[in-house]
Design an enzyme around this catalytic site. Sequence first.
Site, PDB file in Angstrom:
ATOM      1  N   LEU A  10       0.829  -1.200   0.000  1.00  0.00           N
ATOM      2  CA  LEU A  10       0.000   0.000   0.000  1.00  0.00           C
ATOM      3  C   LEU A  10       0.868   1.257   0.000  1.00  0.00           C
ATOM      4  CD1 LEU A  10      -2.818  -0.956   2.547  1.00  0.00           C
ATOM      5  CD2 LEU A  10      -2.791  -1.245   0.059  1.00  0.00           C
ATOM      6  N   GLY A  27       1.956  -9.519   6.049  1.00  0.00           N
ATOM      7  CA  GLY A  27       2.319  -8.769   7.240  1.00  0.00           C
ATOM      8  C   GLY A  27       2.404  -7.299   6.903  1.00  0.00           C
ATOM      9  N   GLY A  28       2.253  -6.428   7.921  1.00  0.00           N
ATOM     10  CA  GLY A  28       2.285  -4.994   7.652  1.00  0.00           C
ATOM     11  C   GLY A  28       1.221  -4.627   6.641  1.00  0.00           C
ATOM     12  N   ASP A  29       1.618  -3.895   5.600  1.00  0.00           N
ATOM     13  CA  ASP A  29       0.666  -3.526   4.541  1.00  0.00           C
ATOM     14  C   ASP A  29       0.972  -4.265   3.249  1.00  0.00           C
ATOM     15  OD1 ASP A  29       3.053  -2.227   4.100  1.00  0.00           O
ATOM     16  OD2 ASP A  29       2.155  -0.395   3.322  1.00  0.00           O
ATOM     17  N   GLU A  30       1.531  -5.471   3.378  1.00  0.00           N
ATOM     18  CA  GLU A  30       1.839  -6.289   2.198  1.00  0.00           C
ATOM     19  C   GLU A  30       0.830  -7.433   2.059  1.00  0.00           C
ATOM     20  OE1 GLU A  30       6.558  -5.966   1.114  1.00  0.00           O
ATOM     21  OE2 GLU A  30       5.871  -7.690   2.293  1.00  0.00           O
TER      22      GLU A  30
END
Length: 345
Positions: free
Chosen positions: A226, A266-269
Amino acid sequence: MRVASDQSLLTRRRTVEASALVSRGLGWLSTVVYLVQLKAAGPVPAALERSLWAGIVAMAAANLLAFAGWRRPGSRWYSAQSAGQVALDSAVIAGLVAFSDGYTGQVTWPIMAVPVVVAAIRHRLGGALTVWAFTSIWFGLVVAISPGPAQPRDAVFSALINLLIALVTGTQATAFARQLATLQQVRSELQHQATHDPLTGLPNRARLAERAAACTGRLGVLLLDLNGFKQVNDTYGHASGDELLHQVALRLSAIIGSGDLVGRLGGDEFLVLLPDADPERAARVADRIREVIRRPIQIGDGREVTVGVSVGLAVRPADGTAALDTLTAEADAAMYREKHTRRAA
C-alpha cells in the site's frame, strides 16, 4: 480444513462399521450353518426355513450397508445407511425372539438389548429409545399371541431393563457426540488461527505456501504494497490503520476469482495467487486491484482516506518449476521498480 477437523469422526465411524461387519458376519455364518444342519437332519418346517432365510438376507443387506459406510464414512448417505442397519438388526433380533418363544421354548428376550445399545452408539438417545419402543411393543405382542413360555411379567421386566439400558447408553453416546463436536470445533478454530491473519481474516503466509505447493503448471503471483499506509497510521493512529487494512482485505477478496487466493504477508503487504494464470490475465487482475484500492476508504468516525498500491507481478510458465519464494522475490523486485517509478514521476 474441514476434512482434517472431521478425521476423528470418520475414524470412529469406520471402527463402528468394522465392528458391525465382523459381529454381524459371525451371526450370518452361524445362521447359515444352523440352516444347513437342519436340512441335513431332515425336513425343515416351511415357516422355520422362511424365517431363517429372511434373517440371512436381512443380515447380508445390513452388512452391505455397513461395508458402504466403512468405505465412505463421510458420505451424505451415511446416516441413512446407519439407520437402515439398525432397522434390519432390530427386525432380525425381533424375529429370533419370536421364533425362540414359539418354536423352541427358549428364553431369548435379553438379546433385545443388543439393538438398543447399537442404536445408542449410532444414533444416540433418540435412536436407543426408538428401538426400545419397537422391541418392547414387539415382545409384548409375542407374549400375548405366542403359546411359548414367556409371561406378561417377562414383557414388563424386559421393557424396564431395556429402558434403563437405553437411557444409560443413549445419554452416554449423546454426551460423547457433543464432546466430539466441541473438540472438532476447537480444532477447526485452532487450524484457522494457524493459517489465517487475525486482523484481516485472510490466509497467512503458511496457508499461501501450502496452496502454492499444491499448484502445478502456470502460477501467477501478485505482491501488493500500500502507498500511503504509514501516513494514515501516523495521522489517525494504529486503530485507523488496522481498519484500513481490514477494508483493503474486503475489497481484494471481493474481486479475486473463486479459484484464486489472496492473503496478507504482514504490515501492509498482501499476496495474490492466480493458479493457471498467464501474464495477460495476471496483468488484468493487477490493474483491477489498482483501480479498486485507489477508491476512497471509510476508516470510521466519518473519516475518509485515499491510498494507492504498488503491484509486483511474476508468472511461472506451464513447464516451470519455480517455488513460491522464487516467484515472490521476482514479484517483490517488480513491485519496487513500480514504486520507484511512481516516486520519480
